[in-house]
Motif scaffolding. Structure first.
Motif: not given
Length: 79
Positions: A1-13
């Motif tokens: 899960m450590a990878k996902s915390s740095a990733k910015q969401p694409e959009n609100y949905e």
């Protein structure tokens, strides 16, 4: 899960969907303590992103409506 915390969401949905998935994982009780902490951290980031997006949308609507929000009326025809 450590990878996902740095990733910015694409959009609100997509942020909302990921947040719902994280919540289900946390509620399921199958995560280790470290995974739970990381999921919580990511969830807090996603929540902040969603709140920011909603505040931005509200501000845009205020500008479009001349800074006065009106109650929604489903029927545009005059009575």
């Amino acid at each position: 899960m450590a990878k996902s915390s740095a990733k910015q969401p694409e959009n609100y949905e997509s942020a909302l969907h990921e947040l719902e998935t994280l919540l289900a994982s946390l509620e399921g009780g199958q995560l280790s303590l470290e995974q739970s902490i990381e999921a919580y951290r990511r969830g807090a980031l996603l929540l902040g992103y969603c709140q920011s997006q909603l505040a931005d949308a509200e501000q845009r609507i205020k500008v479009l409506e001349g800074n006065t929000l009106r109650d929604f009326q489903g029927n545009d025809s005059p009575d």
